[in-house]
Design a protein around this motif. Structure first.
Motif, short mmCIF file in Angstrom:
data_model
loop_
_atom_site.label_atom_id
_atom_site.label_comp_id
_atom_site.label_asym_id
_atom_site.label_seq_id
_atom_site.Cartn_x
_atom_site.Cartn_y
_atom_site.Cartn_z
N GLY A 9 0.79 -1.23 0.00
CA GLY A 9 0.00 0.00 0.00
C GLY A 9 0.81 1.27 0.00
O GLY A 9 0.29 2.35 -0.25
N GLN A 10 2.13 1.16 0.30
CA GLN A 10 3.01 2.33 0.44
C GLN A 10 2.35 3.40 1.31
O GLN A 10 2.32 4.59 0.97
CB GLN A 10 3.40 2.88 -0.94
CG GLN A 10 4.39 1.99 -1.66
CD GLN A 10 5.69 1.82 -0.90
OE1 GLN A 10 6.36 2.79 -0.53
NE2 GLN A 10 6.08 0.56 -0.63
N PHE A 11 1.83 2.98 2.45
CA PHE A 11 1.16 3.88 3.38
C PHE A 11 2.16 4.79 4.07
O PHE A 11 3.31 4.43 4.29
CB PHE A 11 0.39 3.07 4.43
CG PHE A 11 -0.66 2.18 3.83
CD1 PHE A 11 -1.74 2.71 3.14
CD2 PHE A 11 -0.57 0.80 3.95
CE1 PHE A 11 -2.70 1.90 2.58
CE2 PHE A 11 -1.54 -0.02 3.40
CZ PHE A 11 -2.60 0.53 2.70
N ARG A 12 1.69 6.00 4.42
CA ARG A 12 2.54 7.00 5.06
C ARG A 12 2.01 7.31 6.46
O ARG A 12 0.81 7.46 6.64
CB ARG A 12 2.58 8.28 4.23
CG ARG A 12 3.22 8.09 2.87
CD ARG A 12 3.22 9.37 2.03
NE ARG A 12 2.02 10.20 2.15
CZ ARG A 12 0.93 10.06 1.39
NH1 ARG A 12 0.87 9.15 0.46
NH2 ARG A 12 -0.11 10.85 1.57
N ILE A 13 2.96 7.44 7.40
CA ILE A 13 2.62 7.87 8.76
C ILE A 13 2.85 9.37 8.79
O ILE A 13 3.91 9.82 8.37
CB ILE A 13 3.54 7.17 9.79
CG1 ILE A 13 3.30 5.65 9.77
CG2 ILE A 13 3.31 7.71 11.19
CD1 ILE A 13 4.28 4.86 10.63
N PRO A 14 1.94 10.21 9.26
CA PRO A 14 0.65 9.88 9.87
C PRO A 14 -0.53 9.89 8.89
O PRO A 14 -1.64 9.58 9.26
CB PRO A 14 0.48 10.99 10.91
CG PRO A 14 1.10 12.19 10.25
CD PRO A 14 2.27 11.64 9.44
#
Length: 149
Positions: A119-124
Motif C-alpha cells: 500500500g506504500q502507506f505513510r505515517i501519519p
C-alpha cells in the motif's frame, strides 16, 4: 538504498527494505525471520506486539532500542529480545543504514510489513489503513517514534 543488498525478493516501505528468509509457512507457524535494512535515523512508532515475541539480531549499523522505558544501544553481533506484550521501539543511530534480522515467534506478523509495502502507506497520513493492518497482525501503536516524544 537499493534492494540489491537483499536481492530481488525484497520489498520496501518508508525507506526500509524487508526480505522474509524464513516464512511462517516454512516453520509450521512456529516463527518467521525477516532480513531488514533500515535507513539512518529511521524507526517505528512505539508499539506492542500482543501475540509475538520479537528478537533483533544486529548485522551492521547501530540501533537504540527503547523497551518498557529502558534505552539500550546495540551494534553488530548483538541481540535484543522483546517479549510479547512489551511496549518498544528503536531508532537507527548511525549515519548509515542498520541491517538486522527480525525473528518473530510465533510467525505471522511479517504480513504487516508486506501490507505496508503493497500500500506504500505513510505515517501519519494513512493511519486508518495502517491501524487496520496492525489490528489484523496483533499490533498496537502506543506512542511516537524514539526521539520524537
Amino acid at each position: 538504498m537499493s534492494h540489491s543488498i537483499l536481492g530481488p525478493e525484497a520489498y520496501e516501505w518508508a525507506g526500509t527494505w524487508y526480505k522474509p528468509i524464513l516464512t511462517t509457512d516454512a516453520s509450521g507457524g512456529a516463527m518467521s525471520i525477516v532480513d531488514s535494512v533500515s535507513p539512518e535515523g529511521s524507526g517505528p512508532p512505539r508499539h506492542v506486539h500482543d501475540a509475538e515475541d520479537e528478537t533483533f539480531v544486529i548485522l551492521s549499523g547501530t540501533c537504540a532500542f527503547w523497551v518498557a522505558g529502558e534505552t539500550v544501544v546495540k551494534g553488530p553481533g548483538e541481540t535484543i529480545f522483546v517479549p510479547r506484550g512489551t511496549e518498544h521501539t528503536f531508532r537507527v543511530t548511525d549515519d548509515a543504514p542498520c541491517r538486522h534480522l527480525v525473528i518473530l515467534t510465533p510467525g505471522g506478523f511479517e504480513g504487516f510489513f508486506a501490507d505496508m509495502a503493497k500500500g506504500q502507506f505513510r505515517i501519519p497520513d494513512d493511519m486508518p489503513a495502517i491501524e487496520a493492518s496492525a489490528g489484523r497482525h496483533n499490533l498496537r501503536f502506543t506512542g511516537p517514534p524514539l526521539g520524537m516524544e
